[in-house]
Design a protein around this motif. Structure first.
Motif, PDB file in Angstrom:
ATOM      1  N   ALA A   1       0.831  -1.213   0.000  1.00 22.92           N
ATOM      2  CA  ALA A   1       0.000   0.000   0.000  1.00 22.92           C
ATOM      3  C   ALA A   1       0.860   1.257   0.000  1.00 22.92           C
ATOM      4  CB  ALA A   1      -0.956  -0.004   1.194  1.00 22.92           C
ATOM      5  N   ALA A   2       2.024   1.194   0.609  1.00 24.42           N
ATOM      6  CA  ALA A   2       2.952   2.337   0.590  1.00 24.42           C
ATOM      7  C   ALA A   2       3.542   2.502  -0.806  1.00 24.42           C
ATOM      8  CB  ALA A   2       4.051   2.152   1.625  1.00 24.42           C
ATOM      9  N   GLN A   3       3.829   1.375  -1.467  1.00 24.33           N
ATOM     10  CA  GLN A   3       4.312   1.431  -2.841  1.00 24.33           C
ATOM     11  C   GLN A   3       3.260   2.064  -3.751  1.00 24.33           C
ATOM     12  OE1 GLN A   3       5.260  -2.631  -3.795  1.00 24.33           O
ATOM     13  NE2 GLN A   3       6.888  -2.750  -2.262  1.00 24.33           N
ATOM     14  N   GLU A   4       1.998   1.711  -3.514  1.00 27.62           N
ATOM     15  CA  GLU A   4       0.909   2.295  -4.306  1.00 27.62           C
ATOM     16  C   GLU A   4       0.806   3.796  -4.054  1.00 27.62           C
ATOM     17  OE1 GLU A   4      -2.573   0.024  -3.270  1.00 27.62           O
ATOM     18  OE2 GLU A   4      -1.657  -1.847  -3.971  1.00 27.62           O
TER      19      GLU A   4
ATOM     20  N   ALA B   1       4.022   9.860  -7.553  1.00 31.58           N
ATOM     21  CA  ALA B   1       4.851  10.037  -8.752  1.00 31.58           C
ATOM     22  C   ALA B   1       3.992  10.435  -9.950  1.00 31.58           C
ATOM     23  CB  ALA B   1       5.626   8.760  -9.047  1.00 31.58           C
ATOM     24  N   GLU B   2       2.817   9.825 -10.084  1.00 32.56           N
ATOM     25  CA  GLU B   2       1.899  10.183 -11.177  1.00 32.56           C
ATOM     26  C   GLU B   2       1.416  11.629 -11.023  1.00 32.56           C
ATOM     27  OE1 GLU B   2      -1.279   7.328 -11.208  1.00 32.56           O
ATOM     28  OE2 GLU B   2       0.068   5.686 -11.743  1.00 32.56           O
ATOM     29  N   ARG B   3       1.154  12.012  -9.802  1.00 31.86           N
ATOM     30  CA  ARG B   3       0.710  13.396  -9.549  1.00 31.86           C
ATOM     31  C   ARG B   3       1.806  14.388  -9.933  1.00 31.86           C
ATOM     32  NH1 ARG B   3      -0.936  15.529  -3.561  1.00 31.86           N
ATOM     33  NH2 ARG B   3      -1.307  17.690  -4.115  1.00 31.86           N
TER      34      ARG B   3
ATOM     35  N   ASP C   1       1.669  17.255 -12.767  1.00 33.71           N
ATOM     36  CA  ASP C   1       1.934  18.661 -12.436  1.00 33.71           C
ATOM     37  C   ASP C   1       3.102  19.217 -13.244  1.00 33.71           C
ATOM     38  OD1 ASP C   1      -0.116  18.404 -10.605  1.00 33.71           O
ATOM     39  OD2 ASP C   1       1.191  18.414  -8.840  1.00 33.71           O
ATOM     40  N   LEU C   2       4.165  18.434 -13.361  1.00 30.17           N
ATOM     41  CA  LEU C   2       5.355  18.904 -14.073  1.00 30.17           C
ATOM     42  C   LEU C   2       5.153  18.911 -15.588  1.00 30.17           C
ATOM     43  CD1 LEU C   2       8.060  17.180 -11.863  1.00 30.17           C
ATOM     44  CD2 LEU C   2       7.536  19.635 -11.959  1.00 30.17           C
ATOM     45  N   ALA C   3       4.230  18.081 -16.085  1.00 28.17           N
ATOM     46  CA  ALA C   3       3.947  18.066 -17.526  1.00 28.17           C
ATOM     47  C   ALA C   3       3.375  19.406 -17.977  1.00 28.17           C
ATOM     48  CB  ALA C   3       2.980  16.936 -17.869  1.00 28.17           C
TER      49      ALA C   3
ATOM     50  N   THR D   1      12.346  17.333 -18.044  1.00 30.15           N
ATOM     51  CA  THR D   1      11.736  17.179 -16.719  1.00 30.15           C
ATOM     52  C   THR D   1      12.078  15.822 -16.122  1.00 30.15           C
ATOM     53  OG1 THR D   1       9.940  18.634 -17.401  1.00 30.15           O
ATOM     54  CG2 THR D   1       9.563  17.295 -15.454  1.00 30.15           C
ATOM     55  N   THR D   2      12.008  14.786 -16.943  1.00 31.72           N
ATOM     56  CA  THR D   2      12.325  13.440 -16.458  1.00 31.72           C
ATOM     57  C   THR D   2      13.767  13.371 -15.971  1.00 31.72           C
ATOM     58  OG1 THR D   2      10.712  12.459 -17.955  1.00 31.72           O
ATOM     59  CG2 THR D   2      12.440  11.001 -17.099  1.00 31.72           C
ATOM     60  N   LEU D   3      14.684  13.914 -16.741  1.00 32.72           N
ATOM     61  CA  LEU D   3      16.094  13.925 -16.357  1.00 32.72           C
ATOM     62  C   LEU D   3      16.293  14.672 -15.040  1.00 32.72           C
ATOM     63  CD1 LEU D   3      19.078  13.342 -17.024  1.00 32.72           C
ATOM     64  CD2 LEU D   3      19.097  15.495 -18.277  1.00 32.72           C
ATOM     65  N   ILE D   4      15.657  15.815 -14.913  1.00 29.05           N
ATOM     66  CA  ILE D   4      15.808  16.640 -13.721  1.00 29.05           C
ATOM     67  C   ILE D   4      15.262  15.921 -12.486  1.00 29.05           C
ATOM     68  CG2 ILE D   4      14.984  18.765 -12.610  1.00 29.05           C
ATOM     69  CD1 ILE D   4      15.149  20.007 -15.525  1.00 29.05           C
ATOM     70  N   VAL D   5      14.064  15.392 -12.589  1.00 27.80           N
ATOM     71  CA  VAL D   5      13.453  14.694 -11.453  1.00 27.80           C
ATOM     72  C   VAL D   5      14.288  13.477 -11.064  1.00 27.80           C
ATOM     73  CG1 VAL D   5      11.440  13.344 -10.725  1.00 27.80           C
ATOM     74  CG2 VAL D   5      11.131  15.546 -11.852  1.00 27.80           C
ATOM     75  N   CYS D   6      14.765  12.733 -12.038  1.00 27.73           N
ATOM     76  CA  CYS D   6      15.599  11.563 -11.735  1.00 27.73           C
ATOM     77  C   CYS D   6      16.896  11.973 -11.033  1.00 27.73           C
ATOM     78  CB  CYS D   6      15.901  10.768 -13.000  1.00 27.73           C
ATOM     79  SG  CYS D   6      14.481   9.837 -13.616  1.00 27.73           S
ATOM     80  N   ALA D   7      17.485  13.076 -11.446  1.00 29.63           N
ATOM     81  CA  ALA D   7      18.718  13.545 -10.806  1.00 29.63           C
ATOM     82  C   ALA D   7      18.464  13.965  -9.366  1.00 29.63           C
ATOM     83  CB  ALA D   7      19.317  14.703 -11.603  1.00 29.63           C
ATOM     84  N   VAL D   8      17.387  14.713  -9.134  1.00 28.63           N
ATOM     85  CA  VAL D   8      17.063  15.157  -7.769  1.00 28.63           C
ATOM     86  C   VAL D   8      16.737  13.953  -6.893  1.00 28.63           C
ATOM     87  CG1 VAL D   8      15.396  16.460  -6.372  1.00 28.63           C
ATOM     88  CG2 VAL D   8      16.291  17.448  -8.495  1.00 28.63           C
TER      89      VAL D   8
END
Length: 193
Positions: free
Chosen positions: A121-124, A130-132, A136-138, A147-154
């Protein structure tokens, strides 16, 4: 044992969450409602008044962290900035703040997150968060690849705390500067090579 005299419902709920976090660190996710109740100074019924069951309590630990980070990102928004990438830049500043200020993430916080990640349930909840963020970032006006690169780096910088690695402040400031620059480029894919 009922609610502790003089303690509000919110205080009691916070005490239960704190007790649960401490016990997950000490004995793992198999800590019982009885153990959590005793640590929080309430009855088992008191715990179940605030949370439907132990899983709901543990998932609340996860969602509280997610909402706290969301609030930190909102606080990191530059109110004078109206250009594309504004939210992404706030994500960078909030996500790397522990590293650029030298505070780092505590090994305890990383261990708690690792233990809670074993609960489906925590994974869900993490997947929904992550979907939210993806949604939002889209709408932030940057190419999805950037955006994907940036989020993955952070997120990768934060993940290093799981292993007890605390990168140097200078390196994290440099990374932040590079990611902020990338988050300021409109319609430009990240460099390859």
């Amino acid at each position: 044992m009922g609610r502790v005299a003089g303690r509000s419902r919110a205080d009691t709920r916070d005490a239960i969450l704190q007790a649960a976090a401490e016990l997950v660190l000490e004995v793992g996710v198999n800590a019982t409602i009885a153990q959590i109740a005793a640590r929080a100074g309430v009855s088992k019924g008191g715990v179940l008044y605030h949370f439907a069951d132990k899983e709901a309590l543990l998932v609340t630990l996860v969602t509280n962290e997610q909402e706290q980070f969301r609030a930190e990102v909102q606080a990191a928004l530059d109110l004078d900035d109206t250009t594309p990438g504004r939210l992404t830049r706030a994500y960078v500043r909030a996500g790397l703040r522990p590293f650029t200020t030298g505070v780092g993430l505590s090994r305890q916080d990383a261990e708690l997150a690792a233990r809670l990640s074993s609960i489906p349930a925590a994974q869900e909840a993490a997947a929904r968060d992550a979907e939210r963020w993806e949604h939002d970032l889209a709408g932030d006006g940057l190419p999805t690849s950037s955006t994907t690169l940036i989020v993955c780096a952070v997120d990768g910088a934060a993940f290093s705390a799981f292993w007890g690695v605390q990168p140097s402040v200078a390196r994290m400031v440099e990374l932040q500067d590079e990611l902020l620059a990338l988050a300021s480029r409109r319609g430009v894919a990240p460099p390859r090579g």
